[in-house]
Design a protein around this motif. Structure first.
Motif, PDB file in Angstrom:
ATOM      1  N   LEU A 147      81.353 100.048  70.527  1.00 34.89           N
ATOM      2  CA  LEU A 147      82.581 101.447  69.583  1.00 34.89           C
ATOM      3  C   LEU A 147      83.048 102.460  70.363  1.00 34.89           C
ATOM      4  CD1 LEU A 147      80.322 101.329  66.527  1.00 34.89           C
ATOM      5  CD2 LEU A 147      82.307  99.875  66.612  1.00 34.89           C
ATOM      6  N   ILE A 148      83.069 103.392  70.781  1.00 41.25           N
ATOM      7  CA  ILE A 148      83.172 103.948  71.855  1.00 41.25           C
ATOM      8  C   ILE A 148      84.586 103.172  72.890  1.00 41.25           C
ATOM      9  CG2 ILE A 148      83.542 105.792  72.790  1.00 41.25           C
ATOM     10  CD1 ILE A 148      80.422 106.559  71.980  1.00 41.25           C
ATOM     11  N   GLY A 149      83.822 102.692  72.861  1.00 45.73           N
ATOM     12  CA  GLY A 149      84.600 101.786  74.470  1.00 45.73           C
ATOM     13  C   GLY A 149      85.876 101.733  73.807  1.00 45.73           C
ATOM     14  N   SER A 150      85.776 100.486  72.701  1.00 46.18           N
ATOM     15  CA  SER A 150      87.269  99.404  72.032  1.00 46.18           C
ATOM     16  C   SER A 150      88.165 100.910  71.568  1.00 46.18           C
ATOM     17  CB  SER A 150      86.370  98.541  71.769  1.00 46.18           C
ATOM     18  OG  SER A 150      85.589  98.434  70.724  1.00 46.18           O
ATOM     19  N   LEU A 151      86.403 101.048  70.473  1.00 46.65           N
ATOM     20  CA  LEU A 151      87.593 101.681  69.208  1.00 46.65           C
ATOM     21  C   LEU A 151      87.561 103.429  69.066  1.00 46.65           C
ATOM     22  CD1 LEU A 151      86.132 100.168  66.102  1.00 46.65           C
ATOM     23  CD2 LEU A 151      88.956  99.418  66.991  1.00 46.65           C
ATOM     24  N   GLY A 152      87.718 103.811  70.316  1.00 45.52           N
ATOM     25  CA  GLY A 152      87.252 105.425  70.577  1.00 45.52           C
ATOM     26  C   GLY A 152      88.520 105.356  70.824  1.00 45.52           C
ATOM     27  N   ASN A 153      89.653 104.798  71.589  1.00 43.41           N
ATOM     28  CA  ASN A 153      90.950 105.467  71.434  1.00 43.41           C
ATOM     29  C   ASN A 153      92.365 104.670  70.967  1.00 43.41           C
ATOM     30  OD1 ASN A 153      90.039 107.351  73.915  1.00 43.41           O
ATOM     31  ND2 ASN A 153      89.817 104.905  74.555  1.00 43.41           N
ATOM     32  N   ALA A 154      91.778 103.632  69.730  1.00 38.57           N
ATOM     33  CA  ALA A 154      92.343 103.405  69.012  1.00 38.57           C
ATOM     34  C   ALA A 154      93.052 104.800  67.684  1.00 38.57           C
ATOM     35  CB  ALA A 154      91.797 102.607  67.915  1.00 38.57           C
ATOM     36  N   PRO A 155      93.559 104.353  67.359  1.00 37.85           N
ATOM     37  CA  PRO A 155      95.149 105.359  66.639  1.00 37.85           C
ATOM     38  C   PRO A 155      94.208 105.086  65.488  1.00 37.85           C
ATOM     39  CG  PRO A 155      96.297 103.442  66.914  1.00 37.85           C
ATOM     40  CD  PRO A 155      95.527 103.016  67.421  1.00 37.85           C
ATOM     41  N   ALA A 156      94.367 106.449  64.325  1.00 38.00           N
ATOM     42  CA  ALA A 156      94.052 106.507  63.066  1.00 38.00           C
ATOM     43  C   ALA A 156      92.347 106.413  63.081  1.00 38.00           C
ATOM     44  CB  ALA A 156      94.931 105.746  62.832  1.00 38.00           C
ATOM     45  N   ILE A 157      92.205 105.197  63.070  1.00 37.89           N
ATOM     46  CA  ILE A 157      90.472 105.590  63.129  1.00 37.89           C
ATOM     47  C   ILE A 157      89.767 105.607  64.280  1.00 37.89           C
ATOM     48  CG2 ILE A 157      90.783 103.660  61.846  1.00 37.89           C
ATOM     49  CD1 ILE A 157      89.613 101.305  63.749  1.00 37.89           C
ATOM     50  N   GLY A 158      90.511 105.635  65.387  1.00 35.66           N
ATOM     51  CA  GLY A 158      89.750 106.595  66.229  1.00 35.66           C
ATOM     52  C   GLY A 158      88.554 107.179  66.957  1.00 35.66           C
ATOM     53  N   ARG A 159      88.812 108.670  65.844  1.00 30.49           N
ATOM     54  CA  ARG A 159      88.858 109.477  65.523  1.00 30.49           C
ATOM     55  C   ARG A 159      86.711 109.579  64.947  1.00 30.49           C
ATOM     56  NH1 ARG A 159      90.469 114.010  62.444  1.00 30.49           N
ATOM     57  NH2 ARG A 159      90.169 112.494  60.270  1.00 30.49           N
ATOM     58  N   LEU A 160      87.163 108.463  63.884  1.00 28.74           N
ATOM     59  CA  LEU A 160      85.460 108.021  63.714  1.00 28.74           C
ATOM     60  C   LEU A 160      84.851 108.007  64.637  1.00 28.74           C
ATOM     61  CD1 LEU A 160      86.727 105.732  60.792  1.00 28.74           C
ATOM     62  CD2 LEU A 160      86.267 108.261  60.633  1.00 28.74           C
ATOM     63  N   PHE A 161      85.266 107.087  65.886  1.00 32.94           N
ATOM     64  CA  PHE A 161      84.212 106.399  66.388  1.00 32.94           C
ATOM     65  C   PHE A 161      84.131 107.112  67.987  1.00 32.94           C
ATOM     66  CE2 PHE A 161      85.608 102.808  64.081  1.00 32.94           C
ATOM     67  CZ  PHE A 161      84.367 102.737  63.641  1.00 32.94           C
ATOM     68  N   LYS A 162      84.610 108.749  68.088  1.00 30.39           N
ATOM     69  CA  LYS A 162      84.186 109.399  69.393  1.00 30.39           C
ATOM     70  C   LYS A 162      83.014 110.622  69.421  1.00 30.39           C
ATOM     71  CE  LYS A 162      89.136 111.332  70.719  1.00 30.39           C
ATOM     72  NZ  LYS A 162      89.328 109.064  70.763  1.00 30.39           N
ATOM     73  N   ALA A 252      71.613 116.912  59.978  1.00 27.66           N
ATOM     74  CA  ALA A 252      72.500 118.102  60.561  1.00 27.66           C
ATOM     75  C   ALA A 252      73.353 118.554  59.320  1.00 27.66           C
ATOM     76  CB  ALA A 252      73.591 117.572  61.741  1.00 27.66           C
ATOM     77  N   HIS A 253      73.355 119.994  58.989  1.00 28.41           N
ATOM     78  CA  HIS A 253      74.623 119.838  57.897  1.00 28.41           C
ATOM     79  C   HIS A 253      75.980 120.112  58.550  1.00 28.41           C
ATOM     80  CE1 HIS A 253      71.945 120.085  53.867  1.00 28.41           C
ATOM     81  NE2 HIS A 253      71.191 120.124  54.828  1.00 28.41           N
ATOM     82  N   ARG A 254      76.645 119.146  58.678  1.00 21.51           N
ATOM     83  CA  ARG A 254      77.856 119.640  58.911  1.00 21.51           C
ATOM     84  C   ARG A 254      78.430 117.893  58.681  1.00 21.51           C
ATOM     85  NH1 ARG A 254      77.129 117.564  64.127  1.00 21.51           N
ATOM     86  NH2 ARG A 254      75.148 118.761  65.022  1.00 21.51           N
ATOM     87  N   ILE A 255      79.954 118.223  58.830  1.00 23.72           N
ATOM     88  CA  ILE A 255      80.831 117.377  58.639  1.00 23.72           C
ATOM     89  C   ILE A 255      81.467 116.873  59.732  1.00 23.72           C
ATOM     90  CG2 ILE A 255      82.671 116.330  57.347  1.00 23.72           C
ATOM     91  CD1 ILE A 255      81.785 117.993  54.826  1.00 23.72           C
ATOM     92  N   SER A 256      81.135 115.762  60.956  1.00 26.02           N
ATOM     93  CA  SER A 256      81.917 115.893  61.787  1.00 26.02           C
ATOM     94  C   SER A 256      83.082 114.146  61.743  1.00 26.02           C
ATOM     95  CB  SER A 256      80.945 115.262  63.031  1.00 26.02           C
ATOM     96  OG  SER A 256      79.835 115.336  63.037  1.00 26.02           O
ATOM     97  N   SER A 257      84.048 113.984  62.243  1.00 22.60           N
ATOM     98  CA  SER A 257      84.460 113.318  62.104  1.00 22.60           C
ATOM     99  C   SER A 257      84.497 112.356  62.438  1.00 22.60           C
ATOM    100  CB  SER A 257      86.202 114.125  62.871  1.00 22.60           C
ATOM    101  OG  SER A 257      85.832 113.227  64.010  1.00 22.60           O
ATOM    102  N   SER A 258      82.968 112.330  63.153  1.00 24.30           N
ATOM    103  CA  SER A 258      83.066 111.150  63.840  1.00 24.30           C
ATOM    104  C   SER A 258      81.403 110.372  63.720  1.00 24.30           C
ATOM    105  CB  SER A 258      82.348 111.405  65.422  1.00 24.30           C
ATOM    106  OG  SER A 258      81.451 109.798  66.309  1.00 24.30           O
ATOM    107  N   LEU A 259      82.023 109.236  62.954  1.00 20.60           N
ATOM    108  CA  LEU A 259      80.241 108.651  62.473  1.00 20.60           C
ATOM    109  C   LEU A 259      79.388 108.158  63.265  1.00 20.60           C
ATOM    110  CD1 LEU A 259      82.240 105.903  60.618  1.00 20.60           C
ATOM    111  CD2 LEU A 259      81.998 107.700  59.389  1.00 20.60           C
ATOM    112  N   LEU A 260      79.507 107.826  64.833  1.00 21.38           N
ATOM    113  CA  LEU A 260      78.407 108.532  64.772  1.00 21.38           C
ATOM    114  C   LEU A 260      77.642 109.060  65.098  1.00 21.38           C
ATOM    115  CD1 LEU A 260      79.880 106.559  68.118  1.00 21.38           C
ATOM    116  CD2 LEU A 260      78.985 105.864  66.172  1.00 21.38           C
ATOM    117  N   ALA A 261      77.986 110.184  64.617  1.00 19.87           N
ATOM    118  CA  ALA A 261      77.603 111.495  65.094  1.00 19.87           C
ATOM    119  C   ALA A 261      75.757 112.592  63.801  1.00 19.87           C
ATOM    120  CB  ALA A 261      78.367 113.114  64.375  1.00 19.87           C
ATOM    121  N   PRO A 262      75.526 113.170  64.111  1.00 17.88           N
ATOM    122  CA  PRO A 262      74.094 112.498  63.300  1.00 17.88           C
ATOM    123  C   PRO A 262      75.078 113.924  61.887  1.00 17.88           C
ATOM    124  CG  PRO A 262      73.911 113.951  65.163  1.00 17.88           C
ATOM    125  CD  PRO A 262      74.721 113.284  65.365  1.00 17.88           C
ATOM    126  N   GLY A 263      74.599 113.917  60.882  1.00 15.49           N
ATOM    127  CA  GLY A 263      75.137 114.475  59.716  1.00 15.49           C
ATOM    128  C   GLY A 263      73.162 114.334  58.303  1.00 15.49           C
TER     129      GLY A 263
END
Lengths: 319, 282
Positions: A147-162, A252-263
């Motif tokens: 996901l990071i490799g293929s979508l991570g650099n995509a525009p707009a939705i890329g941030r979700l997979f960083k 983890a009590h924070r809001i990350s833009s990435s969906l891969l991060a703990p929450g």
């Protein structure tokens, strides 16, 4: 009371009154429980709500050391994980329901249907430990790097997979939730599809429609209310689910833009921290989270029930 | 001609997708069951049923947790199901379609799908805070609250299925409703009501969240209802998240025990219901 009748009838009447009031009390108790839930949560949450005011729901900070609490991160986590779960489980559940009602060979229909229903009864903690020990490593090793490799650099939705592939996190929690609510959604949708009169479907086939056209133009419009009701019931489950999420969310009590991060989610925050919470404000803040969850799920479930009731009435009227 | 091909193609594509969805979904669920069975069986040993939960890193069994779960589930059902059955009776026989009954039915459906952690918080506020400590009785009360909606719903449904003629015959003999309900309707709906009880047991015996802050946990055997009591779900929760291999193995064994119990309960509920329908049919 003078006994004019031969005792029997009077006694019967007394028994009747006793029995009737016993059943009535039990029925009223159900109302009292819901009222009690709302009242006790409100009372428990009051210190936090009066201390932080409306800012409680708009702040991201969650710091037990400085006694600063805000619910935004858990609310975000709850909504996003449930959203991911619905995005995955609704199409899959729709597919399974469709398969069971329209495509499945009659011989397999009952066994698969029963298996799906039984799986809906598996307790959520089982999905939780499976998610932690089996699904998270698989996602970490195989799915997330991709996901990071293929979508991570995509525009707009890329941030979700960083970011690094942690394995546990928002996305994993969403996937576990999806697998957990899938049997439930599939079973509900199948029941709804089964309410479509055979004659309507046959009319469609008679006009030369393909199976898919009958499904999309006859079955789905006819059962729309029920589908929405079933999906919302599933959503209610996903929003309030505790154990399946707690294992894999990372807390983890924070809001990350990435969906891969703990929450974190409302229910997992309560489950993880409640017995360890020291200080009245900390406990009260957790109960305030519970109150928010109660309000959110109550709304969703109530709407779902209203929809399903409408369907029941319509089916009842048609018969 | 082209249009027909397109329609056929669309049909094939969507039906394949549906088949794929079914296969993927069932594969995920099968993978879950497979892990559960293989790891659960690996962690299984006679110690599970004879020894207490071990200290960190040590070896041991789940005896106290199994006992605690049994006690609290039983108490929960004993407290919850009479309320559920009576309330269901009221809705089916006395209240029927009054405004109050409609409201109760609606509230009950909401409670049926309400998050169990909320019920745990409720019992914490009402019982644990008042008593000043965690206790098995608080855990049992939380489970009772979860059992009520299930038994209420099935009782009402099953009473509604009893043929009206039976009720009328009883009334024609001069029986008061209570007599009719106890001597005619309950026996007629018995297997249905038992189904409801089985489903309620299945529902509450796997619940973890509401026990976390009501019954808490206990490393030792306890018969005291007024003190924290060990229970399988919370033990699984703690042990699975621990870094110790022995604890994790115990967690998997416990998970297998819970799942098998619940599946057996659900299956017997189904068999009972099927028998009931068979009876009706004949």
């Amino acid at each position: 009371m003078a006994i004019i009748e031969p005792g029997h009838a009077a006694k019967q009447l007394i028994y009747e009154r006793i029995f009737r009031s016993a059943t009535f009390t039990a029925a009223i108790l159900v109302l009292l429980i819901l009222g009690g839930v709302a009242a006790s949560l409100l009372r428990g949450a009051w210190p936090a709500l009066s201390h932080f005011g409306f800012a409680f729901v708009t702040r991201e900070i969650w710091n037990p050391v400085t006694d600063q609490f805000g619910a935004l991160a858990p609310i975000y986590g709850t909504v996003i994980t449930s959203l991911i779960a619905m995005l995955l489980a609704v199409p899959a559940g729709f597919g399974i329901a469709l398969f069971l009602t329209e495509l499945c060979p009659p011989l397999l229909k009952r066994p698969i249907g029963v298996a799906v229903e039984l799986l809906a009864a598996v307790p959520s903690i089982i999905f939780g430990i499976w998610g932690l020990f089996v699904l998270a490593p698989v996602l970490q090793r195989h799915v997330q790097p991709w996901l990071i490799g293929s979508l991570g650099n995509a525009p707009a939705i890329g941030r979700l997979f960083k970011g690094p592939p942690y394995g546990i996190g928002i996305l994993t929690a969403g996937v576990v939730l999806a697998i957990m609510v899938l049997p439930f959604i599939a079973a509900t949708m199948r029941d709804v599809f089964d309410t479509v009169p055979a004659m309507l479907k046959e009319s469609g086939y008679g006009l030369g429609a393909t199976t898919w056209e009958v499904i999309w133009n006859v079955v789905v419009p006819h059962s729309r209310v029920g589908i929405v009701g079933g999906v919302m019931l599933g959503l209610g489950r996903a929003l309030g689910e505790t154990m399946a999420v707690t294992f894999v969310i990372g807390n983890a009590h924070r809001i990350s833009s990435s969906l891969l991060a703990p929450g974190t989610t409302i229910s997992s925050a309560i489950a993880n921290e409640f017995t360890e919470a020291v200080g009245d404000l900390y406990t009260s803040s957790l109960i305030a989270l519970g109150l928010l969850l109660f309000l959110i799920t109550f709304t969703v479930i109530a709407l779902a029930q209203a929809k399903l009731r409408r369907l029941e009435r319509r089916v009842g009227a048609a018969v | 001609m082209n249009r027909r091909m397109l329609r056929k193609f669309k049909n094939g594509a969507f039906l394949t997708l549906s088949l794929l969805a079914t296969l993927t979904g069932l594969a995920c669920l099968a993978a879950l069951l497979w892990t559960l069975i293989s790891r659960g069986l690996a962690g299984m040993s006679s110690r599970i049923f004879t020894q207490m939960t071990p200290p960190p890193g040590g070896q041991g069994g789940l005896l106290n947790a199994l006992y605690g779960s049994g006690v609290m589930t039983l108490l929960g059902i004993l407290i919850g199901s009479p309320i559920g059955v009576l309330a269901g009776t009221y809705l089916a026989e006395y209240g029927r379609s009054s405004r109050l009954s409609t409201a109760i039915r609606f509230i009950n459906d909401v409670l049926l799908s309400a998050p169990s952690i909320i019920i745990g918080l409720f019992v914490y506020e009402v019982v644990v805070v008042r008593m000043g400590h965690f206790s098995a009785i608080a855990g049992a009360l939380a489970l009772a609250v979860l059992a009520i909606p299930v038994t209420l719903r099935t009782t009402e449904d099953m009473l509604n299925l009893v043929p009206i003629g039976m009720k009328d015959s009883s009334a024609a003999l001069g029986a008061y409703p209570w007599r009719t309900i106890l001597s005619v309707l309950y026996p007629a709906a018995r297997s249905g009501i038992v189904t409801g009880l089985l489903l309620a047991i299945a529902r509450i015996s796997g619940e973890t969240a509401p026990l976390l802050f009501t019954a808490l946990n206990n490393q030792f055997w306890s018969n005291n209802l007024n003190a924290p009591m060990a229970n399988l779900p919370v033990v699984i929760f703690q042990f699975a998240l621990s870094p110790y291999k022995d604890w994790q193995d115990l967690a998997w064994a416990g998970a297998l025990i819970i799942t098998v119990t619940i599946l057996l309960l659900s299956i017997s509920a189904r068999v009972l219901l099927a028998l009931l329908q068979l009876q009706r049919g004949s």
